[in-house]
Design an enzyme around this catalytic site. Structure first.
Site, short mmCIF file in Angstrom:
data_model
loop_
_atom_site.label_atom_id
_atom_site.label_comp_id
_atom_site.label_asym_id
_atom_site.label_seq_id
_atom_site.Cartn_x
_atom_site.Cartn_y
_atom_site.Cartn_z
N ASP A 17 0.85 -1.20 0.00
CA ASP A 17 0.00 0.00 0.00
C ASP A 17 0.88 1.24 0.00
O ASP A 17 0.58 2.27 -0.63
CB ASP A 17 -0.93 0.00 1.23
N HIS A 70 1.99 3.18 -3.23
CA HIS A 70 1.27 4.34 -3.77
C HIS A 70 1.94 5.64 -3.29
O HIS A 70 2.10 6.59 -4.06
CB HIS A 70 -0.18 4.36 -3.27
C1 LIG Z 1 -5.84 -0.03 -5.91
C2 LIG Z 1 -5.62 -1.21 -4.99
C3 LIG Z 1 -5.79 -0.76 -3.58
O1 LIG Z 1 -4.66 0.02 -3.18
C4 LIG Z 1 -5.98 -1.94 -2.67
C5 LIG Z 1 -6.13 -1.46 -1.27
O2 LIG Z 1 -5.22 -1.51 -0.48
C6 LIG Z 1 -7.39 -0.83 -0.88
O3 LIG Z 1 -8.40 -0.93 -1.61
O4 LIG Z 1 -7.38 -0.19 0.19
MN LIG Z 2 -5.34 0.04 1.04
#
Ligand SMILES: CC[C@H](O)CC(=O)C(=O)O
Ligand SMILES: [Mn+2]
Length: 341
Positions: free
Chosen positions: A17, A20
């Site tokens: 995570d 990102h």
């Molecule tokens: C885009 C996938 C996403 O980051 C998965 C995740 O960790 C979430 O939905 O919180």
């Molecule tokens: Mn997430």
């Protein structure tokens, strides 16, 4: 007397995570250092993948600096006792990437779908089980569907062979009573474990996670120093301290977690993970946390306040995979504002 908590398994997500937050620029050394320290502290599972899961390294989602298979392999080499997990969103990742990750030593996959689209997870759950991996379902944007829908979709994942299903608060929009309601409903209707994955956009990730645990969730996610999308995830070392105070023993060394948070993860964090206007708008509008950087970039490009973009995306109920809509929304808002001026 034995303390409760032995049945709770923590998955550390800062290397997935958190991808990102660093625009998918993790280096192999960072992944090795963080994995080694987490492993030494006794972390149960460590998730390593592109932020959008296996196969996410694209122009649409952002290219990874280092191939995720190389990062998975590096993490597996460093982990003596922690199991390496991966995330897979069907359509972004395929069974091909799943097989590659398994070959490199990943032992668990979370197959993630939008909360109303569990039916696309069957093939990947089935393949994971065939590969001998643990296969768990991850129902994203769980705030955006009624509880009955969540239960229906979780039951589908269970029928495909998922060994647990997560309430995934992708937008950090759920409040503790809403988490309670959802976890309770899943516990009452499923024969498999229930998990919770939180985001801290409204500053209630630890409270939400405790609510989930009190309702019987046993698969719990955290990110050291909140290193995750938006304002980040439930802060692992804080959660562990609170759980310890509440009498839970999950077998992870708290001091080692505090030290690695400071010395190993701290230097990686690009900005502050405190809740700022962008991340607050995510939770308030109920938008995917991973949309934040995209909305900020589009805001700069079209001269629009990213909060206006996020609010509009929330109203349109845009789901993961529709990142291209962020540009469209920003362009339309810019045209509208020009006409109004
Ligand atoms: C885009 C996938 C996403 O980051 C998965 C995740 O960790 C979430 O939905 O919180
Ligand atoms: Mn997430």
């Amino acid at each position: 007397m034995n303390k409760p908590g032995k049945d709770i398994k923590i998955t550390e997500v800062c290397l997935r995570d958190g991808s990102h937050s660093v625009a998918h620029q993790f280096t192999e050394k960072q992944v090795r250092d963080v994995t080694r320290a987490l492993d030494d502290a006794g972390m149960h599972y460590i998730e390593v993948s592109h932020g959008d899961g296996l196969g996410g390294s694209t122009i649409q989602y952002g290219r990874s600096l280092v191939d995720e298979m190389k990062l998975i392999e590096a993490a597996v080499e460093e982990a003596k006792q922690s199991k390496i997990a991966v995330l897979l969103l069907p359509g972004i990742g395929t069974v091909h990437e799943l097989k590659e990750a398994s070959k490199r030593g990943a032992k668990l996959v979370r197959v993630a779908t939008h909360v109303t689209e569990a039916d696309v997870s069957a093939q990947h759950i089935d393949m994971a089980r065939e590969l001998g991996m643990e296969a768990l379902g991850f129902l994203m944007m769980a705030h955006s569907a009624p509880v009955e829908k969540l239960v229906e979709q979780a039951k589908l994942m269970e029928s495909y062979g998922a060994q647990a299903v997560y309430v995934t608060d992708s937008a950090g929009a759920l409040l503790p009573h809403e988490v309670r309601e959802r976890v309770r409903a899943l516990r009452e209707n499923l024969d498999i474990e229930v998990g919770f994955h939180g985001h801290n956009n409204l500053s209630v990730a630890v409270a939400n996670t405790l609510a989930a645990i009190e309702e019987g969730a046993t698969r719990i996610d955290g990110a050291v120093r909140c290193l995750g999308a938006g304002a980040g995830n439930t802060q692992t070392e804080v959660l562990l301290a609170v759980m310890d105070r509440m009498g839970y023993d999950v077998g992870i060394d708290l001091y080692k977690m505090m030290d690695l948070a400071e010395d190993v993860v701290g230097p990686i964090i690009p900005g502050s993970q405190e809740i700022r206007k962008g991340s607050l708008a995510l939770g308030y509008a109920g938008v995917y946390s991973s949309f934040l950087l995209h909305a900020e970039r589009a805001g700069k490009r079209f001269g629009i306040d990213p909060r206006d973009i996020l609010i509009e995306l929330g109203e349109m109920k845009v789901v993961g995979g529709q990142e291209d809509m962020i540009i469209d929304v920003a362009a339309n808002l810019s045209k509208k504002q020009a006409v109004e001026a």
